[in-house]
Structures are given as structure tokens and as C-alpha cells.
Design an enzyme around this catalytic site. Structure first.
Site, PDB file in Angstrom:
ATOM      1  N   VAL A 108      24.389  34.657  53.555  1.00  0.00           N
ATOM      2  CA  VAL A 108      24.412  33.213  53.240  1.00  0.00           C
ATOM      3  C   VAL A 108      24.424  32.993  51.730  1.00  0.00           C
ATOM      4  O   VAL A 108      24.269  31.885  51.247  1.00  0.00           O
ATOM      5  CB  VAL A 108      23.180  32.505  53.869  1.00  0.00           C
ATOM      6  CG1 VAL A 108      23.255  32.581  55.389  1.00  0.00           C
ATOM      7  CG2 VAL A 108      21.859  33.097  53.368  1.00  0.00           C
ATOM      8  N   ASP A 109      24.664  34.104  50.969  1.00  0.00           N
ATOM      9  CA  ASP A 109      24.522  34.035  49.511  1.00  0.00           C
ATOM     10  C   ASP A 109      25.790  33.616  48.781  1.00  0.00           C
ATOM     11  O   ASP A 109      25.773  33.410  47.570  1.00  0.00           O
ATOM     12  CB  ASP A 109      24.027  35.401  48.973  1.00  0.00           C
ATOM     13  CG  ASP A 109      24.916  36.569  49.386  1.00  0.00           C
ATOM     14  OD1 ASP A 109      24.392  37.678  49.613  1.00  0.00           O
ATOM     15  OD2 ASP A 109      26.148  36.377  49.506  1.00  0.00           O
ATOM     16  N   HIS A 124      26.670  32.941  59.370  1.00  0.00           N
ATOM     17  CA  HIS A 124      25.294  32.430  59.378  1.00  0.00           C
ATOM     18  C   HIS A 124      25.109  31.283  58.408  1.00  0.00           C
ATOM     19  O   HIS A 124      23.977  30.933  58.054  1.00  0.00           O
ATOM     20  CB  HIS A 124      24.304  33.572  59.058  1.00  0.00           C
ATOM     21  CG  HIS A 124      24.217  34.578  60.161  1.00  0.00           C
ATOM     22  ND1 HIS A 124      23.539  35.760  60.051  1.00  0.00           N
ATOM     23  CD2 HIS A 124      24.741  34.589  61.402  1.00  0.00           C
ATOM     24  CE1 HIS A 124      23.630  36.454  61.177  1.00  0.00           C
ATOM     25  NE2 HIS A 124      24.366  35.773  62.019  1.00  0.00           N
ATOM     26  N   CYS A 158      17.717  12.606  54.843  1.00  0.00           N
ATOM     27  CA  CYS A 158      19.127  12.313  55.163  1.00  0.00           C
ATOM     28  C   CYS A 158      19.497  10.890  54.749  1.00  0.00           C
ATOM     29  O   CYS A 158      18.728   9.934  54.974  1.00  0.00           O
ATOM     30  CB  CYS A 158      19.348  12.474  56.675  1.00  0.00           C
ATOM     31  SG  CYS A 158      21.025  12.078  57.200  1.00  0.00           S
ATOM     32  N   GLY A 198      27.180  47.384  55.255  1.00  0.00           N
ATOM     33  CA  GLY A 198      25.830  46.936  54.932  1.00  0.00           C
ATOM     34  C   GLY A 198      25.165  46.088  55.979  1.00  0.00           C
ATOM     35  O   GLY A 198      24.516  45.088  55.658  1.00  0.00           O
ATOM     36  N   THR A 199      25.313  46.461  57.252  1.00  0.00           N
ATOM     37  CA  THR A 199      24.567  45.729  58.279  1.00  0.00           C
ATOM     38  C   THR A 199      23.865  46.719  59.196  1.00  0.00           C
ATOM     39  O   THR A 199      24.396  47.775  59.524  1.00  0.00           O
ATOM     40  CB  THR A 199      25.472  44.786  59.100  1.00  0.00           C
ATOM     41  OG1 THR A 199      24.689  44.097  60.066  1.00  0.00           O
ATOM     42  CG2 THR A 199      26.589  45.545  59.804  1.00  0.00           C
ATOM     43  N   SER A 200      22.644  46.346  59.601  1.00  0.00           N
ATOM     44  CA  SER A 200      21.876  47.225  60.495  1.00  0.00           C
ATOM     45  C   SER A 200      22.385  47.122  61.932  1.00  0.00           C
ATOM     46  O   SER A 200      22.085  47.950  62.776  1.00  0.00           O
ATOM     47  CB  SER A 200      20.393  46.815  60.448  1.00  0.00           C
ATOM     48  OG  SER A 200      20.277  45.450  60.865  1.00  0.00           O
ATOM     49  N   ASN A 224      27.623  52.423  54.819  1.00  0.00           N
ATOM     50  CA  ASN A 224      26.176  52.190  54.850  1.00  0.00           C
ATOM     51  C   ASN A 224      25.498  53.496  54.434  1.00  0.00           C
ATOM     52  O   ASN A 224      25.851  54.557  54.965  1.00  0.00           O
ATOM     53  CB  ASN A 224      25.752  51.814  56.279  1.00  0.00           C
ATOM     54  CG  ASN A 224      24.344  51.255  56.343  1.00  0.00           C
ATOM     55  OD1 ASN A 224      23.464  51.661  55.577  1.00  0.00           O
ATOM     56  ND2 ASN A 224      24.126  50.306  57.253  1.00  0.00           N
ATOM     57  N   ALA A 242      27.540  50.182  49.112  1.00  0.00           N
ATOM     58  CA  ALA A 242      28.790  49.409  49.048  1.00  0.00           C
ATOM     59  C   ALA A 242      29.359  49.367  47.636  1.00  0.00           C
ATOM     60  O   ALA A 242      30.592  49.456  47.447  1.00  0.00           O
ATOM     61  CB  ALA A 242      28.522  47.987  49.535  1.00  0.00           C
TER      62      ALA A 242
HETATM   63  N1  APR Z   1      25.165  49.284  50.532  1.00  0.00           N
HETATM   64  C1  APR Z   1      25.468  49.154  51.849  1.00  0.00           C
HETATM   65  N2  APR Z   1      24.522  49.018  52.830  1.00  0.00           N
HETATM   66  C2  APR Z   1      23.232  49.006  52.434  1.00  0.00           C
HETATM   67  C3  APR Z   1      22.836  49.145  51.083  1.00  0.00           C
HETATM   68  C4  APR Z   1      23.868  49.281  50.115  1.00  0.00           C
HETATM   69  N3  APR Z   1      23.566  49.430  48.814  1.00  0.00           N
HETATM   70  N4  APR Z   1      21.466  49.096  51.024  1.00  0.00           N
HETATM   71  C5  APR Z   1      21.031  48.933  52.295  1.00  0.00           C
HETATM   72  N5  APR Z   1      22.085  48.897  53.144  1.00  0.00           N
HETATM   73  C6  APR Z   1      22.085  48.734  54.599  1.00  0.00           C
HETATM   74  C7  APR Z   1      20.810  49.146  55.285  1.00  0.00           C
HETATM   75  O1  APR Z   1      20.849  50.536  55.584  1.00  0.00           O
HETATM   76  C8  APR Z   1      20.863  48.301  56.558  1.00  0.00           C
HETATM   77  O2  APR Z   1      21.575  48.985  57.574  1.00  0.00           O
HETATM   78  O3  APR Z   1      22.210  47.350  54.855  1.00  0.00           O
HETATM   79  C9  APR Z   1      21.649  47.064  56.129  1.00  0.00           C
HETATM   80  C10 APR Z   1      20.799  45.810  56.003  1.00  0.00           C
HETATM   81  O4  APR Z   1      20.318  45.481  57.273  1.00  0.00           O
HETATM   82  P1  APR Z   1      19.490  44.118  57.496  1.00  0.00           P
HETATM   83  O5  APR Z   1      18.483  43.965  56.405  1.00  0.00           O
HETATM   84  O6  APR Z   1      19.073  44.127  58.927  1.00  0.00           O
HETATM   85  O7  APR Z   1      20.564  42.978  57.230  1.00  0.00           O
HETATM   86  P2  APR Z   1      21.664  42.471  58.227  1.00  0.00           P
HETATM   87  O8  APR Z   1      22.186  43.561  59.106  1.00  0.00           O
HETATM   88  O9  APR Z   1      22.654  41.719  57.444  1.00  0.00           O
HETATM   89  O10 APR Z   1      20.846  41.435  59.122  1.00  0.00           O
HETATM   90  C11 APR Z   1      21.620  40.654  59.952  1.00  0.00           C
HETATM   91  O11 APR Z   1      19.880  39.221  60.459  1.00  0.00           O
HETATM   92  O12 APR Z   1      18.035  38.265  59.964  1.00  0.00           O
HETATM   93  C12 APR Z   1      19.315  37.970  60.161  1.00  0.00           C
HETATM   94  O13 APR Z   1      20.585  36.267  59.210  1.00  0.00           O
HETATM   95  C13 APR Z   1      19.966  37.476  58.920  1.00  0.00           C
HETATM   96  O14 APR Z   1      22.193  37.944  58.198  1.00  0.00           O
HETATM   97  C14 APR Z   1      20.986  38.554  58.603  1.00  0.00           C
HETATM   98  C15 APR Z   1      21.149  39.240  59.927  1.00  0.00           C
END
Ligand code: APR
Length: 259
Positions: A108-109, A124, A158, A198-200, A224, A242
Site C-alpha cells: 500500500v506504499d 490492498h 466525511c 517478496g511475499t510470504s 525471495n 529484490a
Molecule cells: N527482498 C525480497 N523479499 C524479501 C526481502 C527482500 N529484501 N526481505 C524479506 N523478504 C520476504 C520475506 O522472506 C517474506 O517472505 O518478503 C516476505 C514478506 O512477507 P510478509 O511480511 O508476510 O508480507 P506480505 O507477504 O506482503 O504480506 C501479505 O499481508 O498483512 C497483509 O496486507 C498485508 O500486504 C500484506 C499481506
């Protein structure tokens, strides 16, 4: 440190070289190398005592609007001070190489747009957009104060219905914006390559997108530094940050110019 010679980067470059339609799905890890903590990194300072998954809810906002609105003001200040890293610029450069490229982000950044990506689907929502709690009436961002001091701050009301104004982001338990969601699924179903950065893969339904792409025959590439819930669905995994992998991927791709 990962180099373009890395076998996984070379394999990913070969897949992208053949791609006609590339979807790049990103999570909080994409912003990490711009100094923005991932969603599940520990919160710092005044907010360290809170669980983000509790603050990012309508119930929390109804219970204490000033606390939640103050937390988002803190996040806006952090994001505005951040600079898109070389990985964002690599994605912008990829737009000039791959015939069709769209970014689908859970973040959301707003950093993809600030870096210059022209097709961004914000699944999101955005920290820089606002709407009211009662009817999601849009609220002008230039009328939202982002105080320098950290702490709770009362949301504006609002202009149409006087309900408190909230950030236009998807809170836990809320559904994704219909238009963004439809676009994300459509693109994932017709792309021939997907970069998952970069997503879990812990949050649904966004975590389904790599499976949709793979099911449609696309090559799925994960970027990742750590294994994630997405890893089993990836054909190629680049284990690195990344900010390093994406620029290396661009170099590997441009070194072996497109046929
Ligand atoms: N480059 C790439 N990936 C990275 C880096 C990096 N430098 N540093 C950390 N990561 C990875 C971590 O290993 C992890 O798998 O980024 C991932 C971050 O995971 P989360 O913190 O769970 O974030 P995200 O997957 O975006 O969460 C999904 O959950 O809470 C909601 O809305 C929120 O958008 C978010 C969504």
C-alpha cells in the site's frame, strides 16, 4: 551476493526473454530494500506494543479511530521518506522489453508508481487514498494532515456524511476491491510468466495468484531470500533480495538481447 552469472538468474532471464505477457506480483519484501519493514517485521517505536494484524482492522478503527489513524500517519511518513530501490527501476526497464507487463502488488506504499511503473494493480489499496467508514465516500488526500509528531491523531470527517475518514486500504476480514481483484485474476490467468517478489504467501486470496498463473501454463519465478508458501509453486527460485536479484535479472536479460 547474487550475480547475473547465478544459474537461477540465467534461467529466469531465459523465461522472461520468451515472455509476451509478464505479471509481477509483489509483497512487503519488495519494499524491504527501500527501508520499509515487511508487514510481519516487528513494529518499532510507539507501535512496537501493537500487532499489525490487530491494528489493520475495522474493529480497531471503530474502537479507537485516533490510534489507528495515527498508526497509518506514521506509516505514511515512513513511506514518503523511502526511495524506490534499483529493483523497482529494473521493473520499469522491463516494461520496455517485455511486450505486456503489469505489476500486481499487495503493498500500500505506492513505491511502484513512484518508481515509474505504468500498470500497477493495488490489491490492498493505498496509504495515500482515503474514504469514509460509513459509505466509502472518497475523501480528498490533500485535506488529510500527516502530523510530524508520532502518536494518535483524530481522523477527519466525511464531507458528505460526516462519518470518520479511514485509509483506503484493505483491512483484515475485508474483501479486495472488486476492480483490482478482477484485473489481478484476469492478468494471472493469461500471462505466460509471473515474477513473485517478496511475499510470504500467507495472506489469501492474493496468495492464489501464482497458482492461477501456473495452472494457466505460465512459468512462475520466485524472488525471495527465504523459502515461502509460494516456493512449491515456483518453477524457478532466485534466493536473494529484490534490490539485488531484479537488477541482476535485467542485466542477464539485456546481455542476451531478445531474438
Ligand atoms: N527482498 C525480497 N523479499 C524479501 C526481502 C527482500 N529484501 N526481505 C524479506 N523478504 C520476504 C520475506 O522472506 C517474506 O517472505 O518478503 C516476505 C514478506 O512477507 P510478509 O511480511 O508476510 O508480507 P506480505 O507477504 O506482503 O504480506 C501479505 O499481508 O498483512 C497483509 O496486507 C498485508 O500486504 C500484506 C499481506
Amino acid at each position: 551476493m547474487l550475480k547475473t552469472a547465478d544459474a537461477t538468474v540465467q534461467a529466469a532471464a531465459r523465461a522472461l526473454r520468451a515472455a509476451r505477457c509478464l505479471v509481477v506480483t509483489t509483497g512487503a519484501g519488495m519494499s524491504r530494500d527501500s527501508g520499509i519493514a515487511t508487514f510481519r517485521d516487528a513494529l518499532t517505536g510507539l507501535w512496537a506494543r501493537y500487532d499489525p494484524e490487530e491494528l489493520a482492522t475495522e474493529a480497531a478503527f471503530r474502537h479507537n479511530p485516533a490510534r489507528v489513524f495515527g498508526w497509518y500517519a506514521w506509516r505514511r511518513r515512513l513511506v514518503r521518506a523511502a526511495v524506490p530501490h534499483a529493483g523497482y527501476h529494473a521493473l520499469v526497464a522491463l516494461e520496455r522489453i517485455v511486450p505486456e507487463l503489469v505489476v500486481v502488488t499487495q503493498n500500500v506504499d505506492g513505491l511502484h508508481r513512484r518508481a515509474g511503473s505504468t500498470r500497477v494493480v493495488e490489491l490492498h489499496g493505498s496509504l495515500e487514498r482515503f474514504s469514509c467508514l460509513a459509505a466509502r465516500h472518497p475523501f480528498p488526500p490533500d485535506q488529510v494532515a500527516t502530523p510530524e509528531a508520532d502518536g494518535e491523531c483524530e481522523p477527519p470527517r466525511c464531507l458528505r456524511c460526516d462519518a470518520p475518514v479511514r485509509p483506503d486500504v484493505v483491512w483484515f476480514g475485508e474483501t479486495l476491491p472488486q476492480e483490482a481483484s478482477a484485473a489481478a485474476w484476469d492478468w494471472s490467468a493469461r500471462c505466460d510468466a509471473m515474477l513473485v517478489v517478496g511475499t510470504s504467501g500467507l495472506v489469501q486470496p492474493a496468495a492464489q495468484l501464482p497458482l492461477v498463473a501456473r495452472g494457466a501454463g505460465a512459468v512462475v519465478i520466485e524472488v525471495n531470500p527465504e523459502p515461502s508458501a509460494i516456493s512449491p509453486a515456483a518453477h524457478i527460485t532466485c534466493r536473494g533480495p529484490a534490490g539485488v536479484v531484479l537488477p541482476a535479472l535485467l542485466v542477464a536479460l539485456t546481455e542476451g538481447e531478445r531474438p
